[in-house]
Design an enzyme around this catalytic site. Sequence first.
Site, PDB file in Angstrom:
ATOM      1  N   ASP A  35       0.862  -1.185   0.000  1.00  0.00           N
ATOM      2  CA  ASP A  35       0.000   0.000   0.000  1.00  0.00           C
ATOM      3  C   ASP A  35       0.896   1.232   0.000  1.00  0.00           C
ATOM      4  OD1 ASP A  35      -3.268   0.267   0.937  1.00  0.00           O
ATOM      5  OD2 ASP A  35      -2.046   2.085   0.907  1.00  0.00           O
ATOM      6  N   PHE A 151     -17.086  -9.285  -5.184  1.00  0.00           N
ATOM      7  CA  PHE A 151     -18.511  -9.125  -4.858  1.00  0.00           C
ATOM      8  C   PHE A 151     -18.762  -9.085  -3.359  1.00  0.00           C
ATOM      9  CE2 PHE A 151     -18.210 -11.124  -9.015  1.00  0.00           C
ATOM     10  CZ  PHE A 151     -19.045 -10.324  -9.776  1.00  0.00           C
ATOM     11  N   GLU A 154     -19.398  -5.464   2.703  1.00  0.00           N
ATOM     12  CA  GLU A 154     -18.836  -5.075   3.999  1.00  0.00           C
ATOM     13  C   GLU A 154     -19.784  -5.527   5.094  1.00  0.00           C
ATOM     14  OE1 GLU A 154     -17.885  -0.909   3.892  1.00  0.00           O
ATOM     15  OE2 GLU A 154     -16.716  -1.178   2.071  1.00  0.00           O
ATOM     16  N   CYS A 260     -20.003   1.243  -2.847  1.00  0.00           N
ATOM     17  CA  CYS A 260     -20.095   0.568  -4.148  1.00  0.00           C
ATOM     18  C   CYS A 260     -21.329   0.939  -4.953  1.00  0.00           C
ATOM     19  CB  CYS A 260     -20.040  -0.943  -3.937  1.00  0.00           C
ATOM     20  SG  CYS A 260     -18.394  -1.448  -3.456  1.00  0.00           S
TER      21      CYS A 260
END
Length: 430
Positions: A35, A151, A154, A260
């Site tokens: 990251d 897909f 959360e 999303c």
Amino acid sequence: MSGPREPIGVIGTGYVGLVTAAGFAELGSEVFCVDIDEAKIEMLRRGEIPIYEPGLVELIAKNRERMHFSTTLEDAIGAVRLLFVCVGTPPTYAGDADLSAVNAVVAAMPASSEHALVMKSTVPCGTGRSIQRVFAEQHKDAMAYVSCPEFLKEGSALEDFFKPDRVVVGEDGEGWAAAVVAELYAPLEAPLVLTDVASAEMIKLAANAFLATKISFINEIANVCEETGANVTEVARGVGLDARIGPRFLSAGIGYGGSCFTKDVSALKLLAANSGYHFQLLSSVIEVNELQKRRVVAKLARHLGPLAGRRIGLLGLAFKPNTDDMRGASSLVLAARLEAEGAHVRAYDPIATDEARKIMPDLDYVASVEAVIEDADALVLVTEWPQLVALDWQAAAAAMSGTVVIDGRNALDADAVRAAGLRYEGIGFG
Ligand code: NAD
């Protein structure tokens, strides 16, 4: 587990990256996470997890030996063949997907015939083709490219990783990488959709657009129920028992949110427009959702009159329970609208307050559910956290100044609220 598992690189350690990394580590792979956020990588090295996702802390701790964290891409490139791209693709001001993080990763790729870029980030259909064109221009066309959209949801992301409804893997031509990616997922025994890159990209966008459409549809039905005396919960139950429709995503409420749906629906609409097609249905899906977030304001005004000076308590802020993600949360619009009307808004969320504060620094956040109820003229259930749904309404009624409870998720026990002498109003009840 038989034989050593394929090691992988994971670029971007947000919700998708960390869940993917922890999931594959649990399945036996060495996982090299990268990251650009140094603070995040430092936290992860210390064993601290920067996001809230049930079970993730434990799973990462369990597989700590197999998980490596770095800010240097070369650390992953030198150790693996497959580089899973899990960087963010937030909306631009125009509503398209911002691909700058994806493009930065693409630019940093080596000219290599031994590596594959595996795109898990949600990208507009056509992005894979553009990336492969860029690779060709930069003489990196030996690099393999796979689309493997994610897909997960959360709040149940680990369960979704280990029990996916399907795994979608797209590769163009006779590449080697799709088969390796499919093999990585094989232990999960999920249906595999092996397809081309553009179709894989479109599967992700179409799935989210369909789910958002289902929510906006039931919300419109709910609004008509309010006018006609029907009960949307009964209607959704009756409609959802039709096997062609199914019961899920038929809960009326104050609109869909999250990182999303909001951005992917808008991105698909604009992708269509940029390709010369007006996706009329999605325009309505978005508009209905925006109006739905605002309907609570009108409901409150109907009970309380002008909202200026009224004390409104928001129960929950996150876009859904079990997450601290505030991106696209309905509470953002609701709180802003109420404040614009002059109301004094107090808010409580069990987990998401820190994230909310980054977006709405001036809102009055309280540290306990008791504090949000105290002296409130009205309460609005925004997020159906179990502890908020299970509130003691007798105690709440005694602590409030007013009597109005708006159930923005149709999750409360209406009889219990009314039995406490409070005025209950949900979404979609005539
Ligand atoms: P996130 O914002 O939580 O995490 C993205 C991470 O990428 C951040 O840690 C950021 O520092 C890092 N990053 C940015 N640029 C980088 C670079 N050049 N190199 C290395 N790291 C970099 O995002 P997220 O929610 O995990 O979403 C990632 C992608 O997955 C998005 O495209 C999203 O649409 C998609 N997706 C998300 C979900 C979800 O529920 N969150 C579900 C399915 C798909």
